[in-house]
Design a protein around this motif. Structure first.
Motif, PDB file in Angstrom:
ATOM      1  N   LEU A 168      79.887 -16.613  26.253  1.00 45.65           N
ATOM      2  CA  LEU A 168      80.775 -16.723  25.100  1.00 45.65           C
ATOM      3  C   LEU A 168      82.219 -17.008  25.531  1.00 45.65           C
ATOM      4  N   LYS A 169      82.641 -16.385  26.619  1.00 41.47           N
ATOM      5  CA  LYS A 169      84.036 -16.525  27.063  1.00 41.47           C
ATOM      6  C   LYS A 169      84.272 -17.841  27.796  1.00 41.47           C
ATOM      7  N   GLU A 170      83.347 -18.202  28.700  1.00 45.53           N
ATOM      8  CA  GLU A 170      83.606 -19.325  29.596  1.00 45.53           C
ATOM      9  C   GLU A 170      83.020 -20.640  29.091  1.00 45.53           C
ATOM     10  N   ASP A 171      81.854 -20.586  28.428  1.00 44.32           N
ATOM     11  CA  ASP A 171      81.205 -21.819  27.981  1.00 44.32           C
ATOM     12  C   ASP A 171      81.653 -22.189  26.565  1.00 44.32           C
ATOM     13  N   LEU A 172      81.749 -21.193  25.685  1.00 48.42           N
ATOM     14  CA  LEU A 172      82.142 -21.461  24.301  1.00 48.42           C
ATOM     15  C   LEU A 172      83.631 -21.191  24.053  1.00 48.42           C
ATOM     16  N   PRO A 204      68.583 -11.388  36.555  1.00 52.39           N
ATOM     17  CA  PRO A 204      69.972 -11.812  36.662  1.00 52.39           C
ATOM     18  C   PRO A 204      70.247 -12.736  37.846  1.00 52.39           C
ATOM     19  N   ALA A 205      69.620 -12.465  39.000  1.00 48.09           N
ATOM     20  CA  ALA A 205      69.830 -13.340  40.155  1.00 48.09           C
ATOM     21  C   ALA A 205      69.320 -14.745  39.860  1.00 48.09           C
ATOM     22  N   MET A 206      68.100 -14.820  39.259  1.00 45.38           N
ATOM     23  CA  MET A 206      67.559 -16.122  38.864  1.00 45.38           C
ATOM     24  C   MET A 206      68.427 -16.760  37.786  1.00 45.38           C
ATOM     25  N   GLY A 207      68.911 -15.911  36.863  1.00 45.06           N
ATOM     26  CA  GLY A 207      69.772 -16.423  35.805  1.00 45.06           C
ATOM     27  C   GLY A 207      71.049 -17.019  36.356  1.00 45.06           C
ATOM     28  N   GLY A 225      72.929 -24.778  33.843  1.00 42.93           N
ATOM     29  CA  GLY A 225      73.851 -24.399  32.777  1.00 42.93           C
ATOM     30  C   GLY A 225      73.268 -23.263  31.953  1.00 42.93           C
ATOM     31  N   TYR A 226      74.081 -22.742  31.049  1.00 39.00           N
ATOM     32  CA  TYR A 226      73.675 -21.595  30.240  1.00 39.00           C
ATOM     33  C   TYR A 226      72.485 -21.910  29.332  1.00 39.00           C
ATOM     34  N   LYS A 227      72.331 -23.169  28.930  1.00 41.21           N
ATOM     35  CA  LYS A 227      71.250 -23.525  28.007  1.00 41.21           C
ATOM     36  C   LYS A 227      69.875 -23.175  28.583  1.00 41.21           C
ATOM     37  N   GLY A 228      69.734 -23.301  29.905  1.00 44.00           N
ATOM     38  CA  GLY A 228      68.453 -22.995  30.525  1.00 44.00           C
ATOM     39  C   GLY A 228      68.013 -21.558  30.315  1.00 44.00           C
ATOM     40  N   LEU A 229      68.987 -20.650  30.177  1.00 42.30           N
ATOM     41  CA  LEU A 229      68.652 -19.241  29.973  1.00 42.30           C
ATOM     42  C   LEU A 229      67.895 -19.028  28.665  1.00 42.30           C
ATOM     43  N   PHE A 230      68.294 -19.748  27.621  1.00 42.97           N
ATOM     44  CA  PHE A 230      67.660 -19.563  26.315  1.00 42.97           C
ATOM     45  C   PHE A 230      66.200 -20.027  26.336  1.00 42.97           C
ATOM     46  N   TRP A 231      65.931 -21.126  27.033  1.00 44.88           N
ATOM     47  CA  TRP A 231      64.545 -21.613  27.127  1.00 44.88           C
ATOM     48  C   TRP A 231      63.667 -20.615  27.882  1.00 44.88           C
ATOM     49  N   VAL A 232      64.183 -20.089  28.997  1.00 39.93           N
ATOM     50  CA  VAL A 232      63.402 -19.132  29.790  1.00 39.93           C
ATOM     51  C   VAL A 232      63.185 -17.843  29.013  1.00 39.93           C
ATOM     52  N   LEU A 279      84.067 -12.927  41.822  1.00 37.85           N
ATOM     53  CA  LEU A 279      82.652 -13.036  42.163  1.00 37.85           C
ATOM     54  C   LEU A 279      82.001 -14.158  41.352  1.00 37.85           C
ATOM     55  N   THR A 280      81.005 -14.808  41.944  1.00 34.99           N
ATOM     56  CA  THR A 280      80.232 -15.815  41.211  1.00 34.99           C
ATOM     57  C   THR A 280      79.166 -15.127  40.351  1.00 34.99           C
ATOM     58  N   GLU A 281      78.540 -15.915  39.455  1.00 32.28           N
ATOM     59  CA  GLU A 281      77.446 -15.371  38.651  1.00 32.28           C
ATOM     60  C   GLU A 281      76.310 -14.882  39.537  1.00 32.28           C
ATOM     61  N   PHE A 282      76.062 -15.589  40.636  1.00 33.61           N
ATOM     62  CA  PHE A 282      74.984 -15.198  41.548  1.00 33.61           C
ATOM     63  C   PHE A 282      75.296 -13.857  42.210  1.00 33.61           C
ATOM     64  N   GLN A 283      76.552 -13.653  42.605  1.00 33.12           N
ATOM     65  CA  GLN A 283      76.930 -12.380  43.222  1.00 33.12           C
ATOM     66  C   GLN A 283      76.831 -11.228  42.226  1.00 33.12           C
TER      67      GLN A 283
END
Length: 419
Positions: free
Chosen positions: A44-48, A159-162, A170-177, A252-256
């Protein structure tokens, strides 16, 4: 020595029915795919490009929908059965996650998140009731723990996979999974587990251990719920303010961030079942353990006041993890133990609603403090995040005191019941 330790560890997993194992597998698949929640505030903060106040309102809608869904799920579980509610909830929410990615306006997201959570969180009280139907009475706390292990093992991977999905797709892939795993999980449950209206494990001669037949007159339960709500507020900081803090304070990155969440899940997978089995053997008081969990969570958030060393995030997560292991499985078990037969759904609905309320308050309070600091620079000498950690830690102390109060009330009840 190692062999004996492994044998003891795996002995903790014996004695469960086939249905409990299927429910556990279903829960693991669902939670491994639940990648939207840990990154929702960042999305919500970074993508939208929503501001903190808007993020707080979307998460507020999430929590309100969760409360309504929990109440509906518990009410309908008592009326038409947990089985139908579980299937409807996960299948419909799976389809809804597919659609959610195409909604990007602030008002649209508030409404859609609310409606999705109304449906998705009907599942939780129904799932708790299903454990009462498919697990033996002496195994129910361990069955709850087994399902929580599946949740946390899935959460360790998710979360690590996310984070990797966000970085590469991108964030869109999260919704499909997320949507696909909801549907896959419930299809497995529907195929392998048949509906059971009455449990062969129910104790008809001793229908309950509580002192009142109305949840609204159960004073001890409501004080206990206040303690649970506070532990929920502290825990949900992991999904609201903490991911933003990781980025803004330590870059930190999203992966971290996902790796830190994964550490939480792996520790719970390795340690929670042995802890629960040990507690059951020694018959420690469950309310005391929930209180200890609140203390650990308070310490974890106070630790974030030390903001110059990134390693504090690991120590903080260790305290939060142990707090979670003490607070959540035994709070579930205590709530179930106070429900009279035939009213489990109502008790567990109110119990799960307390955590939905926690999600609302956690998001609004945390984001509100950050938003106030951003707009009114002189509001605090500590800064927005530091003010938030101080507030949350102090709230944890209050939760600990409520836990002590609950323990004293339970002891008083036991004295009254003793002839």
């Amino acid at each position: 020595m190692l062999k004996q330790a492994l044998i003891r560890y795996f002995n903790n997993f014996k004695g469960f029915s086939r249905e409990i194992w299927i429910l556990t597998l279903m829960t693991f698949i669902n939670r491994a795919g639940t990648m939207v929640l840990p990154f929702l505030s960042k999305y919500l903060k970074e993508d939208l490009h929503f501001d903190y106040d808007q993020v707080g309102w979307v998460l507020f809608s999430f929590g309100v929908g969760s409360m309504v869904g929990s109440w509906l799920g518990g009410k309908l579980s008592d009326k038409i059965g947990f089985y139908k509610i579980m299937i409807f909830s996960l299948f419909t929410s799976g389809i809804s996650f597919f659609i959610l990615q195409f909604i990007t306006s602030f008002i649209g997201l508030c409404i859609s998140i609310f409606l999705i959570m109304c449906v998705a969180d009907m599942f939780r009280p129904a799932m708790f009731v299903s454990l009462g139907a498919y697990a033996k009475k002496e195994n129910r706390t361990r069955a709850l723990t087994l399902v929580r292990l599946a949740i946390n093992l899935g959460f360790a991977a998710g979360p690590a996979m996310g984070g990797l999905i966000i970085m590469n797709i991108g964030y869109k892939g999260l919704f499909w999974v997320d949507g696909a795993t909801c549907i896959l999980a419930i299809l497995i449950f529907w195929y392998f587990v048949k509906e059971k209206k009455h449990s062969k494990y129910q104790d008809k001669e001793h229908p309950g251990e509580i002192l009142t037949h109305s949840v609204f007159k159960d004073k001890t339960f409501w004080i206990f719920l206040a303690c649970c709500s506070i532990t929920g507020i502290l825990f949900f900081q992991l999904f609201t303010t903490l991911p933003l803090y990781h980025k803004e304070q330590f870059d930190l990155t999203e992966f971290q961030t996902g790796l830190l969440m994964m550490m939480n899940g792996l520790l719970i997978f390795a340690l929670e079942m042995p802890i629960v089995s040990f507690v059951e053997r020694k018959q420690f008081n469950k309310v005391k353990l929930v209180t200890l969990g609140a203390v650990c969570m308070a310490i974890s958030l106070y630790l974030l006041l030390f903001n110059q060393w990134a390693g504090i995030l690991i120590i903080m997560m260790l305290f939060m993890t142990f707090g979670e292991m003490f607070a959540f499985p035994f709070s579930n078990s205590f709530a179930m133990s106070r429900a009279p037969k035939g009213h489990e759904g109502r008790y567990m609905a109110i119990f799960t609603m307390s955590y939905s309320l926690s999600h609302i308050l956690s998001a609004k309070i945390g984001m509100g403090i950050l938003d106030a600091e951003e707009k009114v620079k002189f509001i605090s000498y500590l800064g927005g995040y530091q003010s938030n950690w101080l507030f949350m830690g102090t709230l944890g102390v209050i939760g600990s005191l409520l836990g002590i109060w609950t323990y004293k009330l339970v002891k008083k009840e036991q004295i009254i019941r003793t002839p």
